[in-house]
Write a protein that holds these residues in place. Structure first.
Motif, mmCIF file in Angstrom:
data_model
loop_
_atom_site.group_PDB
_atom_site.id
_atom_site.type_symbol
_atom_site.label_atom_id
_atom_site.label_comp_id
_atom_site.label_asym_id
_atom_site.label_seq_id
_atom_site.Cartn_x
_atom_site.Cartn_y
_atom_site.Cartn_z
ATOM 1 N N ILE A 53 0.841 -0.835 0.215
ATOM 2 C CA ILE A 53 -0.235 0.007 0.014
ATOM 3 C C ILE A 53 0.816 1.376 -0.263
ATOM 4 O O ILE A 53 0.671 1.999 0.296
ATOM 5 C CB ILE A 53 -0.759 -0.295 0.703
ATOM 6 N N GLY A 102 0.084 2.168 -3.964
ATOM 7 C CA GLY A 102 -1.066 2.389 -2.331
ATOM 8 C C GLY A 102 -2.156 3.498 -2.843
ATOM 9 O O GLY A 102 -3.612 3.633 -2.669
ATOM 10 N N ALA A 103 -1.804 4.283 -3.666
ATOM 11 C CA ALA A 103 -2.396 5.785 -4.459
ATOM 12 C C ALA A 103 -3.481 5.140 -4.877
ATOM 13 O O ALA A 103 -5.004 5.893 -4.904
ATOM 14 C CB ALA A 103 -1.574 7.050 -4.876
ATOM 15 N N TYR A 104 -3.301 4.434 -6.016
ATOM 16 C CA TYR A 104 -4.411 3.766 -6.873
ATOM 17 C C TYR A 104 -5.612 3.293 -6.189
ATOM 18 O O TYR A 104 -6.740 3.134 -6.231
ATOM 19 C CB TYR A 104 -3.839 3.049 -8.031
ATOM 20 N N LYS A 149 -6.106 3.451 -2.445
ATOM 21 C CA LYS A 149 -6.407 4.171 -1.945
ATOM 22 C C LYS A 149 -7.690 5.105 -3.002
ATOM 23 O O LYS A 149 -9.391 5.502 -2.335
ATOM 24 C CB LYS A 149 -5.855 5.947 -0.958
ATOM 25 N N GLY A 150 -7.569 5.605 -3.730
ATOM 26 C CA GLY A 150 -8.733 5.686 -5.256
ATOM 27 C C GLY A 150 -10.129 4.533 -4.816
ATOM 28 O O GLY A 150 -11.067 4.991 -5.195
ATOM 29 N N ILE A 151 -9.284 3.707 -5.622
ATOM 30 C CA ILE A 151 -10.691 2.532 -5.436
ATOM 31 C C ILE A 151 -11.105 2.598 -4.543
ATOM 32 O O ILE A 151 -12.427 1.726 -4.199
ATOM 33 C CB ILE A 151 -9.540 1.478 -6.164
ATOM 34 N N TYR A 198 -11.737 4.615 -1.922
ATOM 35 C CA TYR A 198 -12.768 5.773 -1.938
ATOM 36 C C TYR A 198 -14.079 5.157 -2.396
ATOM 37 O O TYR A 198 -14.960 5.461 -2.228
ATOM 38 C CB TYR A 198 -11.904 7.457 -2.296
#
Lengths: 271, 271
Positions: free
Chosen positions: A153, A168-170, A172-174, A176
């Motif tokens: 992550i 991790g960035a991608y 966290k978007g998913i 959300y």
């Protein structure tokens, strides 16, 4: 740093966990002194294990790169997320939809990928795009019991041309957009750290993790009862030294400096 | 629903805020009954204002689409994020790096885009990709005082071929990787709702917001002291009716049903 006073040396160190990217190498370039440091550990018979969140390349390719750079390591010395994930998928009867770099697909040969009942995300570089992310989003929104795995992550890593966003960035978007919380396979998951500690045959409090990720190497290891050492190589940034929550057990210039310190401390105790 | 008992009718309704996508139209198709409903409001002289987070098209294009679909509305009836953002940029002397659909770039003609000291993200569809996102990430990591604007923070919207991830998902990923919290321009920001309420000349408690986004239309409006009505059109999903936190002041099949209810309630009070 007065060696004997460094927090990390207050208890004996029986084994090490070493991150690969940012500790042994940056991309395909070895980090100065690290080849020698690993050789020193091997000469001393000091137990260590490589533990990585790398999912852009198969384990065999990572091993080949390390060997090419001069590291005398083999696959048994290494722990990577994908083989660990595959055990979980088999155990839980899961058929994954993969958002991974295509060069990783062959790792899933022989697994049932039809009619997926879970999603797996790993670093995918340019394969992270609107269509692939939207596909993952839709699959999760359509599942009765959506399951999302993220291979690590991590926020970012050091790429050839600078820092780049990591899985991790991608993820966290998913998370959300879908409201689905990902299960993390890789550091900092407890399961993942403890598997490496078990493989070494020691207890968490006897092992030190060395990495360039203040949160997921250092903080993650500390959460599992290991000590965590931060190197100032790889993606290290000055601001990591004053992280509001995580206090490494030591901060060193690089792996070699830490290994040298270990030897000196050991020598001074034997005198 | 017994009309007089619906929570939304307990206080007089003096004006309406209407979401555009999912309430007036889906893509380029009008939602059944909505053209008539807006005409009814206009015939009655009932004040309303269109409030959208749409950033894929300029305000003038959205107006043209609405007019083409039969809505007799003009730009003064509409509030869009980009003009609102431009006021902020000018007021605060900010030079934005834009991650927007290229068709929006002309809206920034005449603004200084050199040597950016902030980042603006809006829905960008296929222009959300590894390079554009990484570029935003790097710019923020390099800024001394990073500022990130997100034009809305919506999770998803109804696209021609199903639900699609919206800017919120991409923004949350950037927030996670950089540690920078975005300033939201659009619903559900208080500033944005209150500007629309002010333009109508009423108080928040006199106004009802009608939208298809349970969190950012309904919940957002309620947070600002308005009433929030959820329509079962656009991206509405069955699960929205049992949202764990947000309880709409009314849930209606579509805009027309709500406008009809308003008229009946008004008639019954006049009798």
């Amino acid at each position: 740093m007065a060696l004997n006073h460094a927090k990390v040396f207050k208890q004996p160190i029986k084994a090490l966990l070493l991150d690969i990217s940012g500790v042994l190498k940056d991309g395909d370039i070895p980090i100065q002194g690290s080849v020698e440091a690993v050789r020193t550990l091997q000469t001393m018979g000091f137990p260590f294990r490589l533990i990585t969140n790398e999912t852009l390349k198969p384990k065999s390719t990572i091993r080949n790169t390390l060997q090419m750079l001069g590291y005398k390591v083999n696959e048994q010395d290494m722990q990577c997320p994908v083989p660990f994930l595959k055990e979980i998928l088999i155990r839980e009867n899961l058929r994954p939809h993969l958002l991974l770099h295509p060069r990783m697909f062959a790792e899933f040969d022989g697994m049932d990928l039809s009619n997926p009942n879970c999603v797996v995300m790993g670093d995918a570089e340019e394969y992270f795009h609107y269509d692939s992310l939207n596909q993952v989003f839709r699959k999760l929104m359509d599942m009765q019991n959506p399951i999302l795995f993220s291979l690590g992550i991590n926020k970012y890593y050091l790429d050839d041309d600078g820092l780049s966003m990591d899985v991790g960035a991608y993820c966290k978007g998913i998370e959300y957009a879908t409201g689905v919380k990902a299960r993390i396979v890789g550091k900092p998951s407890k399961e993942y750290f403890l598997k490496a500690v078990d493989a070494l045959g020691f207890k968490p409090e006897e092992v030190v993790m060395i990495g360039d990720d203040i949160e997921y190497d250092v903080g993650g290891a500390q959460e599992c009862g290991l000590r965590g050492v931060l190197v100032k190589t790889g993606k290290f940034r000055q601001s990591d030294e004053s992280h509001p929550k995580i206090k490494p057990d030591a901060i060193v210039d690089n792996l070699q400096q830490f290994v040298d310190m270990c030897i000196k401390v050991q020598d001074s105790k034997q005198q």
